[in-house]
Design a protein around this motif. Structure first.
Motif, short mmCIF file in Angstrom:
data_model
loop_
_atom_site.label_atom_id
_atom_site.label_comp_id
_atom_site.label_asym_id
_atom_site.label_seq_id
_atom_site.Cartn_x
_atom_site.Cartn_y
_atom_site.Cartn_z
N MET A 36 28.17 -21.76 24.67
CA MET A 36 28.09 -20.34 24.33
C MET A 36 28.29 -20.11 22.84
SD MET A 36 27.10 -18.77 26.90
CE MET A 36 27.31 -17.09 26.42
N ASN A 37 29.09 -20.94 22.19
CA ASN A 37 29.29 -20.77 20.74
C ASN A 37 27.99 -21.05 20.00
OD1 ASN A 37 31.99 -20.06 21.02
ND2 ASN A 37 32.68 -22.19 20.87
N ASP A 38 27.27 -22.09 20.42
CA ASP A 38 25.98 -22.39 19.81
C ASP A 38 25.00 -21.25 20.03
OD1 ASP A 38 26.89 -24.82 18.92
OD2 ASP A 38 26.01 -25.96 20.58
N TYR A 39 25.01 -20.70 21.23
CA TYR A 39 24.12 -19.59 21.56
C TYR A 39 24.42 -18.38 20.69
CZ TYR A 39 21.99 -15.80 24.17
OH TYR A 39 21.26 -14.70 24.53
N LYS A 40 25.71 -18.05 20.56
CA LYS A 40 26.08 -16.89 19.75
C LYS A 40 25.76 -17.11 18.29
CE LYS A 40 29.66 -15.15 22.83
NZ LYS A 40 31.09 -14.95 23.04
N SER A 41 25.99 -18.31 17.78
CA SER A 41 25.69 -18.57 16.38
C SER A 41 24.19 -18.51 16.13
CB SER A 41 26.25 -19.93 15.95
OG SER A 41 25.60 -20.97 16.61
N LEU A 42 23.39 -18.98 17.08
CA LEU A 42 21.93 -18.89 16.93
C LEU A 42 21.47 -17.44 16.99
CD1 LEU A 42 20.67 -21.89 19.07
CD2 LEU A 42 20.53 -21.63 16.61
N GLN A 43 22.12 -16.67 17.84
CA GLN A 43 21.76 -15.26 17.95
C GLN A 43 22.10 -14.52 16.65
OE1 GLN A 43 23.77 -13.23 21.16
NE2 GLN A 43 21.95 -12.02 21.60
N ILE A 44 23.26 -14.81 16.06
CA ILE A 44 23.65 -14.19 14.80
C ILE A 44 22.70 -14.61 13.69
CG2 ILE A 44 25.45 -14.18 13.02
CD1 ILE A 44 27.49 -14.36 15.37
N GLU A 45 22.34 -15.88 13.67
CA GLU A 45 21.41 -16.38 12.66
C GLU A 45 20.05 -15.72 12.79
OE1 GLU A 45 19.54 -20.67 11.33
OE2 GLU A 45 21.39 -20.64 12.48
N PHE A 46 19.60 -15.51 14.02
CA PHE A 46 18.32 -14.86 14.26
C PHE A 46 18.35 -13.41 13.77
CE2 PHE A 46 15.50 -12.42 17.14
CZ PHE A 46 14.30 -12.91 16.69
N LYS A 48 20.21 -12.18 11.42
CA LYS A 48 20.23 -12.24 9.96
C LYS A 48 18.83 -12.50 9.43
CE LYS A 48 22.45 -14.63 6.14
NZ LYS A 48 21.60 -15.59 5.54
N PHE A 49 18.12 -13.42 10.08
CA PHE A 49 16.76 -13.74 9.69
C PHE A 49 15.86 -12.50 9.80
CE2 PHE A 49 12.46 -15.20 10.72
CZ PHE A 49 12.22 -16.04 9.64
N LYS A 50 16.01 -11.74 10.90
CA LYS A 50 15.20 -10.54 11.09
C LYS A 50 15.48 -9.52 9.99
CE LYS A 50 15.71 -8.75 15.14
NZ LYS A 50 15.78 -8.29 16.54
N LYS A 51 16.77 -9.34 9.63
CA LYS A 51 17.12 -8.39 8.58
C LYS A 51 16.59 -8.84 7.22
CE LYS A 51 21.32 -6.73 10.78
NZ LYS A 51 22.79 -6.75 10.74
N ASP A 52 16.69 -10.13 6.95
CA ASP A 52 16.24 -10.65 5.66
C ASP A 52 14.74 -10.51 5.47
OD1 ASP A 52 18.83 -11.33 5.10
OD2 ASP A 52 18.58 -13.48 5.50
#
Length: 106
Positions: A36-46, A48-52
């Motif tokens: 779940m930590n990997d999933y949440k970190s990937l979701q946060i990264e995604f 951030k990518f969308k905002k950038d």
């Protein structure tokens, strides 16, 4: 549907090959359930990518709509020009304007 012993052995061997090739790839996830930590970190990264890349994506969408409009206008202009060229008459041909085509009596 019962499997024979030889079929079970083949499936076990295939499973062992798949597990060993999976471990050989160096995957960090050892468990079969997703971390779940990997999933949440990937979701946060995604996110951030969308905002950038939001501004770039909007710019490309505007450019795409502009190019579609230009393409539509060019196609309409081409069809209009083709129509004009197909109905074009010689300047001395006055048929259709209330005149009869003049015939020569020589």
């Amino acid at each position: 549907m019962a499997l024979t012993q030889s079929e079970l052995d083949k499936l076990k061997q295939e499973n062992e090959k798949l597990v060993s090739s999976y471990k050989a790839t160096g995957c960090v996830c050892a468990s079969t359930s997703p971390n779940m930590n990997d999933y949440k970190s990937l979701q946060i990264e995604f996110e951030k990518f969308k905002k950038d890349h939001y501004a770039e994506r909007m710019k490309l969408q505007i450019e795409l709509s502009y190019l579609k409009d230009i393409f539509r206008k060019l196609n309409k202009g081409k069809s209009d020009l083709s129509h004009l060229l197909s109905v074009q008459k010689h300047t001395t041909d006055k048929t259709g304007l209330g005149y009869n085509k003049q015939t020569t009596f020589f």
